[in-house]
Design an enzyme around this catalytic site. Structure first.
Site, PDB file in Angstrom:
ATOM      1  N   VAL A 143     -17.755   2.851  -4.081  1.00 50.63           N
ATOM      2  CA  VAL A 143     -18.258   1.511  -3.743  1.00 50.63           C
ATOM      3  C   VAL A 143     -19.685   1.587  -3.194  1.00 50.63           C
ATOM      4  O   VAL A 143     -20.567   0.826  -3.594  1.00 50.63           O
ATOM      5  CB  VAL A 143     -17.348   0.819  -2.706  1.00 50.63           C
ATOM      6  CG1 VAL A 143     -17.900  -0.566  -2.373  1.00 50.63           C
ATOM      7  CG2 VAL A 143     -15.918   0.698  -3.231  1.00 50.63           C
ATOM      8  N   TYR A 194     -22.140   3.575  -3.570  1.00 48.38           N
ATOM      9  CA  TYR A 194     -23.213   3.813  -4.543  1.00 48.38           C
ATOM     10  C   TYR A 194     -23.607   2.501  -5.235  1.00 48.38           C
ATOM     11  O   TYR A 194     -24.790   2.166  -5.342  1.00 48.38           O
ATOM     12  CB  TYR A 194     -22.769   4.856  -5.581  1.00 48.38           C
ATOM     13  CG  TYR A 194     -23.767   5.042  -6.695  1.00 48.38           C
ATOM     14  CD1 TYR A 194     -24.845   5.911  -6.542  1.00 48.38           C
ATOM     15  CD2 TYR A 194     -23.653   4.321  -7.883  1.00 48.38           C
ATOM     16  CE1 TYR A 194     -25.785   6.065  -7.548  1.00 48.38           C
ATOM     17  CE2 TYR A 194     -24.591   4.469  -8.895  1.00 48.38           C
ATOM     18  CZ  TYR A 194     -25.652   5.341  -8.725  1.00 48.38           C
ATOM     19  OH  TYR A 194     -26.585   5.470  -9.727  1.00 48.38           O
ATOM     20  N   LYS A 196       0.863  -1.186   0.000  1.00 44.38           N
ATOM     21  CA  LYS A 196       0.000   0.000   0.000  1.00 44.38           C
ATOM     22  C   LYS A 196       0.895   1.228   0.000  1.00 44.38           C
ATOM     23  O   LYS A 196       2.054   1.154   0.428  1.00 44.38           O
ATOM     24  CB  LYS A 196      -0.847  -0.014   1.286  1.00 44.38           C
ATOM     25  CG  LYS A 196      -2.147   0.746   1.179  1.00 44.38           C
ATOM     26  CD  LYS A 196      -3.268  -0.086   0.595  1.00 44.38           C
ATOM     27  CE  LYS A 196      -4.517   0.750   0.432  1.00 44.38           C
ATOM     28  NZ  LYS A 196      -5.657  -0.034  -0.041  1.00 44.38           N
ATOM     29  N   GLY A 242     -21.400   6.127   3.595  1.00 40.74           N
ATOM     30  CA  GLY A 242     -20.514   6.495   2.486  1.00 40.74           C
ATOM     31  C   GLY A 242     -21.065   5.993   1.172  1.00 40.74           C
ATOM     32  O   GLY A 242     -21.130   4.794   0.920  1.00 40.74           O
ATOM     33  N   GLY A 247     -19.888   6.707  -1.957  1.00 46.02           N
ATOM     34  CA  GLY A 247     -18.901   7.049  -2.974  1.00 46.02           C
ATOM     35  C   GLY A 247     -18.815   5.967  -4.031  1.00 46.02           C
ATOM     36  O   GLY A 247     -19.824   5.360  -4.403  1.00 46.02           O
TER      37      GLY A 247
HETATM   38  P1  NAD Z   1     -14.822   7.062  -2.002  1.00 46.26           P
HETATM   39  O1  NAD Z   1     -13.895   8.110  -1.509  1.00 46.26           O
HETATM   40  O2  NAD Z   1     -15.287   7.087  -3.406  1.00 46.26           O
HETATM   41  O3  NAD Z   1     -16.163   7.020  -1.096  1.00 46.26           O
HETATM   42  C1  NAD Z   1     -16.166   7.221   0.268  1.00 46.26           C
HETATM   43  C2  NAD Z   1     -17.396   8.082   0.564  1.00 46.26           C
HETATM   44  O4  NAD Z   1     -17.521   8.190   1.977  1.00 46.26           O
HETATM   45  C3  NAD Z   1     -17.282   9.497  -0.008  1.00 46.26           C
HETATM   46  O5  NAD Z   1     -18.444   9.778  -0.758  1.00 46.26           O
HETATM   47  C4  NAD Z   1     -17.184  10.384   1.246  1.00 46.26           C
HETATM   48  O6  NAD Z   1     -17.777  11.627   1.066  1.00 46.26           O
HETATM   49  C5  NAD Z   1     -17.911   9.529   2.269  1.00 46.26           C
HETATM   50  N1  NAD Z   1     -17.573   9.795   3.670  1.00 46.26           N
HETATM   51  C6  NAD Z   1     -16.371  10.105   4.211  1.00 46.26           C
HETATM   52  N2  NAD Z   1     -16.484  10.244   5.545  1.00 46.26           N
HETATM   53  C7  NAD Z   1     -17.787   9.993   5.846  1.00 46.26           C
HETATM   54  C8  NAD Z   1     -18.527   9.960   7.041  1.00 46.26           C
HETATM   55  N3  NAD Z   1     -17.970  10.233   8.222  1.00 46.26           N
HETATM   56  N4  NAD Z   1     -19.849   9.661   6.985  1.00 46.26           N
HETATM   57  C9  NAD Z   1     -20.435   9.391   5.792  1.00 46.26           C
HETATM   58  N5  NAD Z   1     -19.784   9.409   4.628  1.00 46.26           N
HETATM   59  C10 NAD Z   1     -18.482   9.708   4.652  1.00 46.26           C
HETATM   60  O7  NAD Z   1     -14.110   5.683  -1.633  1.00 46.26           O
HETATM   61  P2  NAD Z   1     -14.488   4.243  -2.200  1.00 46.26           P
HETATM   62  O8  NAD Z   1     -13.584   3.897  -3.318  1.00 46.26           O
HETATM   63  O9  NAD Z   1     -15.971   4.137  -2.362  1.00 46.26           O
HETATM   64  O10 NAD Z   1     -14.028   3.334  -0.972  1.00 46.26           O
HETATM   65  C11 NAD Z   1     -14.793   3.303   0.227  1.00 46.26           C
HETATM   66  C12 NAD Z   1     -14.057   2.463   1.255  1.00 46.26           C
HETATM   67  O11 NAD Z   1     -13.885   1.136   0.752  1.00 46.26           O
HETATM   68  C13 NAD Z   1     -12.645   2.959   1.588  1.00 46.26           C
HETATM   69  O12 NAD Z   1     -12.377   2.666   2.937  1.00 46.26           O
HETATM   70  C14 NAD Z   1     -11.754   2.131   0.700  1.00 46.26           C
HETATM   71  O13 NAD Z   1     -10.444   1.990   1.224  1.00 46.26           O
HETATM   72  C15 NAD Z   1     -12.505   0.798   0.731  1.00 46.26           C
HETATM   73  N6  NAD Z   1     -12.245  -0.040  -0.427  1.00 46.26           N
HETATM   74  C16 NAD Z   1     -12.478   0.433  -1.689  1.00 46.26           C
HETATM   75  C17 NAD Z   1     -12.249  -0.393  -2.782  1.00 46.26           C
HETATM   76  C18 NAD Z   1     -12.535   0.081  -4.187  1.00 46.26           C
HETATM   77  O14 NAD Z   1     -12.565  -0.759  -5.095  1.00 46.26           O
HETATM   78  N7  NAD Z   1     -12.762   1.367  -4.407  1.00 46.26           N
HETATM   79  C19 NAD Z   1     -11.767  -1.690  -2.590  1.00 46.26           C
HETATM   80  C20 NAD Z   1     -11.556  -2.167  -1.297  1.00 46.26           C
HETATM   81  C21 NAD Z   1     -11.809  -1.319  -0.215  1.00 46.26           C
END
Ligand code: NAD
Length: 363
Positions: free
Chosen positions: A183, A185, A80, A179, A181
């Site tokens: 994932v 959504y 990472k 959240g 975002g």
């Molecule tokens: P992202 O940044 O697109 O979405 C995260 C969302 O959470 C954002 O919309 C943000 O505004 C919101 N947020 C932040 N703090 C918040 C709070 N206190 N209350 C409510 N909402 C809040 O990230 P992502 O890619 O969707 O990833 C989400 C999580 O999943 C992260 O922890 C990431 O490490 C993990 N993850 C993602 C993937 C991937 O494929 N993207 C894979 C494995 C793990």
């Protein structure tokens, strides 16, 4: 700031600190374990309060990647990287290119993917400086691994409700998604299609508006989402949301979400169990994204990728079964299973040690 005695150190193979005065880059790359292959994992950009916080985060995240890839049966180790800075304020093309140079300097021991604070566009820019970047190909997989992560988490939620409630789908169940975002959504979309009532919260008003308008997600105050009375809580924002304070307030029977490192400390797994909450280990159920990255890198077909993601639930069922039989917290059981896989892999002969290629016996 101590490094070798840092609480999350856990015998990391490589930790590299990089800085570039010209662009303001300050970054850390960590590779936890390369038994199964190079350390592949996301590059996160976040305004850490201190260097120690950044180190703690990158160590915990790379260790989680080791377990994630091992449980997902991928030929990848755990790695990472983190860039210290606010992505909205501090991210510039030059800084991202400098990060590409820093990744390249590790000679392939670390392969970067996207994470919160970085996107496919940033990874493509890094790819201008190094081949050790993944998840950027414009092929049938579409680049962004988030939909695959969401699909795996959705299937895991279905497995968990079957295990705990004896129902085959989430139809009519209440699910809280923290959240919405990349994932969150797509997870909400799967859940709504399955018939679940989905409550969602996001600190970004645009994301909550989109999920409400397009999916019929019921908007909830971010301060209240964790303690909502629901069947399933799906943390999909930041890590450490399950801690001594928050666990006492949870009213969900199941916690299953995508966020990495949801447990603030190792003890929180037992704490959840003590409250009768079924916890699906994050590094097990959010592996869809890294599986996607592997299929993109290897140029393998999307159909096989989907089948691979679907196998996450077989491992989850095994972990939940072992947890029931042994009475141990699910997170500990999943970690032990990953360590088992790594031990088996370390014992297996490497290509150079295969009989046909063995070095001549000493005379
Ligand atoms: P992202 O940044 O697109 O979405 C995260 C969302 O959470 C954002 O919309 C943000 O505004 C919101 N947020 C932040 N703090 C918040 C709070 N206190 N209350 C409510 N909402 C809040 O990230 P992502 O890619 O969707 O990833 C989400 C999580 O999943 C992260 O922890 C990431 O490490 C993990 N993850 C993602 C993937 C991937 O494929 N993207 C894979 C494995 C793990």
């Amino acid at each position: 700031m101590s490094v070798f005695s840092a609480p999350a150190w856990d015998s990391h193979e490589l930790v590299a600190f990089g800085s570039d005065a010209r662009t303001g880059l300050r970054a850390i790359i960590a590779v936890h374990d390369s038994t199964l292959g190079p350390g592949v994992g996301g590059c996160r950009m976040f305004p850490y309060a201190s260097d120690a916080d950044a180190l703690h985060d990158v160590l915990r995240l790379s260790r989680g990647m080791t377990y994630k890839s091992a449980l997902a049966g991928l030929p990848m180790g755990g790695g990472k990287s983190v860039i210290i800075g606010d992505p909205r304020r501090d991210k510039t093309p030059a800084l991202i290119s400098a990060m590409g140079d820093f990744v390249h300097a590790q000679g392939g021991r670390y392969v970067a993917a996207e994470d919160s604070g970085t996107g496919v566009e940033d990874l493509r820019r890094m790819a201008g400086r190094t081949p050790y970047v993944s998840g950027i190909d414009d092929n049938e997989h579409g680049g962004d691994p988030s939909p695959s992560t969401a699909y795996g988490v959705f299937l895991a939620i279905r497995t968990a409700v079957q295990h705990r409630l004896g129902v085959a789908s989430t139809s009519g169940l209440r699910v809280a998604v923290q959240g919405l975002g990349h994932v969150g959504y797509h997870l909400a979309r799967h859940l709504r299609t399955d018939g679940a009532v989905v409550y969602g919260a996001d600190v970004n008003p645009a994301n909550i508006a989109r999920a409400s308008d397009e999916l019929g997600v019921i908007a909830v105050d971010p301060a209240e989402i964790l303690s909502l009375e629901v069947d399933v809580l799906a943390p999909c924002a930041m890590g450490a949301v399950l801690n001594a304070r928050s666990i006492d307030t949870l009213r969900a029977g199941i916690v299953a979400g995508a966020a990495n490192n949801q447990l603030a400390t190792a003890e929180d797994s037992a704490r959840l169990q003590g409250h009768g909450i079924l916890y699906c280990p994050d590094f097990l159920i959010n592996a869809g994204g890294i599986i996607d990255v592997h299929y993109q890198r290897a140029g393998l077909p999307a159909e096989a990728k989907r089948a691979h993601i679907e196998r996450i639930v077989d491992t989850l069922a095994e972990v939940l079964h072992r947890a029931d039989v042994t009475g141990r917290p699910s997170n500990e059981v999943a970690e032990a299973l990953a360590v088992e896989y790594l031990r088996d892999a370390a014992r297996a002969p490497r290509a150079t040690e295969l009989p046909g290629r063995a070095a001549p016996a000493a005379r």
